[in-house]
Design a protein around this motif. Structure first.
Motif, mmCIF file in Angstrom:
data_model
loop_
_atom_site.group_PDB
_atom_site.id
_atom_site.type_symbol
_atom_site.label_atom_id
_atom_site.label_comp_id
_atom_site.label_asym_id
_atom_site.label_seq_id
_atom_site.Cartn_x
_atom_site.Cartn_y
_atom_site.Cartn_z
ATOM 1 N N PRO A 169 8.784 1.955 -17.980
ATOM 2 C CA PRO A 169 7.906 0.916 -18.533
ATOM 3 C C PRO A 169 7.830 0.954 -20.056
ATOM 4 O O PRO A 169 6.963 0.319 -20.647
ATOM 5 N N GLY A 170 8.683 1.680 -20.724
ATOM 6 C CA GLY A 170 8.694 1.811 -22.182
ATOM 7 C C GLY A 170 8.336 3.231 -22.570
ATOM 8 O O GLY A 170 7.553 3.861 -21.862
ATOM 9 N N PRO A 171 8.946 3.794 -23.631
ATOM 10 C CA PRO A 171 9.898 3.103 -24.480
ATOM 11 C C PRO A 171 11.181 2.792 -23.724
ATOM 12 O O PRO A 171 11.518 3.465 -22.749
ATOM 13 N N SER A 172 11.865 1.759 -24.188
ATOM 14 C CA SER A 172 13.158 1.415 -23.599
ATOM 15 C C SER A 172 14.243 1.786 -24.600
ATOM 16 O O SER A 172 13.946 2.159 -25.740
ATOM 17 N N ASP A 173 15.495 1.700 -24.159
ATOM 18 C CA ASP A 173 16.616 2.075 -25.037
ATOM 19 C C ASP A 173 16.488 1.378 -26.395
ATOM 20 O O ASP A 173 16.254 0.171 -26.460
ATOM 21 N N VAL A 174 16.671 2.145 -27.456
ATOM 22 C CA VAL A 174 16.648 1.585 -28.814
ATOM 23 C C VAL A 174 18.084 1.233 -29.200
ATOM 24 O O VAL A 174 19.014 2.027 -28.978
ATOM 25 N N HIS A 175 18.247 0.047 -29.759
ATOM 26 C CA HIS A 175 19.595 -0.367 -30.157
ATOM 27 C C HIS A 175 20.123 0.567 -31.255
ATOM 28 O O HIS A 175 19.381 0.895 -32.195
ATOM 29 N N PRO A 176 21.395 1.000 -31.175
ATOM 30 C CA PRO A 176 21.931 1.918 -32.191
ATOM 31 C C PRO A 176 21.811 1.381 -33.616
ATOM 32 O O PRO A 176 21.590 2.157 -34.551
#
Ligand code: PLP
Length: 392
Positions: A16-23
């Protein structure tokens, strides 16, 4: 002390978060720190405000990222808009509505609580009847996307009813912004807040917030000062506001804001509609695989959030053990149930950068293999191909 750097094992974040962070967001955050009053930084702030207005689909001039997580955005809305004695109708259909209620009572507001079933949307008619019973209500607050239950409520319908009764609205858009349509001006919402770490592909710690001119009037006309110094929008706008001297209020989280800026650049490049379509597409792929295994969705189809999938745990399965094995053997994080759903469901997030094909395939195949290995009562062998055809 062992003087060794902390280097975490990378995970796939589908909770439910945190979700993958964009590189590219992580790269942006590693750029050189500059001063919070540096002219370059002022430019970044102005650009961030414009990008957030676009993401929220609003012309609200008070649109900025609060320097703290989503909970602070929530608190900022209530602390600024609720004066002691104000009647506030909070619609609760999950955990986060409960926190809104807690904010109202702590601020000395008079709480009117609309309690509705967990796992179901707020019924706008229910809001209308509560407002009829309490005609002196000042504010209506609700959660657009309830992350604790995977439910989407009809924000426009609720805002319309609140406005017709002369109430301001506070809308929690933490899990909705970037994942499903959010349109503050079209809804007529007066105050809304989000979080950087859900569907915006950014790191945790910031809360995009927006308030209408009507809300600003209420804040300016308060007779009791805002109880929180840090979150007082009169003071925060001295730093963030247009045509101000940009007076020091607090040190902005410079590098975190580089990250948010980059996440909004990515969202602009993709387009809002395309991002919403991507979230729906991957939800359909995940859903096909989970249902092929025999797992069932808890929320009725028309009220489901594509970015947060609530599925029931099969009979006799130790749900915590499954999550632990997914983490240990697949570096995959999914979420547990909360409140009335504790121990009964998994919450599988497909938010922001986590909403992509390889994540869906990993989750479906990992979950099937772990469940089969634990002897769970599931149908085996069809999940991955069902997901592949849904994604084709
Ligand atoms: C995550 C979440 C919050 C709180 O955000 P934090 O960044 O954890 O403080 C509030 N509301 C909803 C609906 C959320 O999903």
């Amino acid at each position: 002390m062992n003087h060794v750097a902390f280097i975490p094992q990378a995970r796939t974040l589908m909770g439910p978060g945190p979700s993958d962070v964009h590189p590219e967001v992580l790269t942006a955050m590693a750029r050189p720190t500059i001063g919070h009053l540096d002219p370059q930084f002022i430019q970044l702030m102005d650009d961030l405000k414009r990008k957030l207005q676009w993401a929220f689909q609003t012309k609200n001039t008070l649109t900025l990222p609060v320097s703290a997580p989503g909970s602070a955005g929530m608190e900022a809305c209530f602390a600024n808009l609720v004066s002691p004695g104000d009647k506030v109708l909070v619609c609760q259909n999950g955990v986060f509505g409960g926190r809104m209620a807690e904010n109202v009572t702590r601020l000395g507001g008079e709480l009117i609580l609309l309690q509705s079933d967990w796992g179901r949307a707020i019924d706008p008619e229910h809001v209308a009847s509560m407002l009829k019973a309490h005609p002196d209500t000042k504010i209506v607050a609700f959660v657009h996307a309830e992350t604790s239950t995977g439910v989407c409520s009809d924000a426009k319908a609720i805002c319309d009813i609140a406005a017709a009764a002369g109430c301001l609205t506070i809308v929690d858009c933490v899990t909705s912004l970037g994942g499903i349509p959010v349109a503050l001006d079209d809804w007529g919402a007066d105050a809304a807040y989000s979080g950087s770490q859900k569907c915006l592909s950014c790191a945790p710690g910031l809360s995009p917030l927006s308030m209408s001119d009507r809300a600003i009037e209420v804040i300016k006309n308060r007779t009791v000062p805002v109880a929180s110094w840090f979150l007082d929008m009169n003071l925060v706008m001295g730093y963030w506001g247009a045509n101000t001297t940009r007076a020091y209020h607090h040190t902005a989280p410079i590098n975190a804001l580089y990250g948010l800026h980059q996440s909004l650049v990515l969202l602009e490049q993709e387009g809002l509609e395309a991002a919403w379509r991507r979230h729906m597409h991957h939800h359909m792929g995940l859903r096909a695989g989970l249902e092929a295994m025999g797992l069932t969705f808890v929320v009725p189809e028309e009220e489901r959030l594509p970015q947060l999938n609530l599925v029931s745990v099969p009979e006799g399965v130790d749900e915590a053990r499954v999550r632990q094995r997914l983490l240990n053997e697949f570096n995959l994080e999914i979420g547990a149930g909360l409140g009335v759903f504790a121990g009964k469901v998994w919450r599988i997030g497909l938010m922001g950068y986590a909403s992509r094909r390889e994540n869906v395939l990993l989750c479906v195949s990992a979950l099937e293999s772990v469940l089969a290995d634990m002897g769970a009562p599931i149908t085996q062998g069809q999940a991955l191909s069902a997901t592949m055809s849904a994604l084709a």
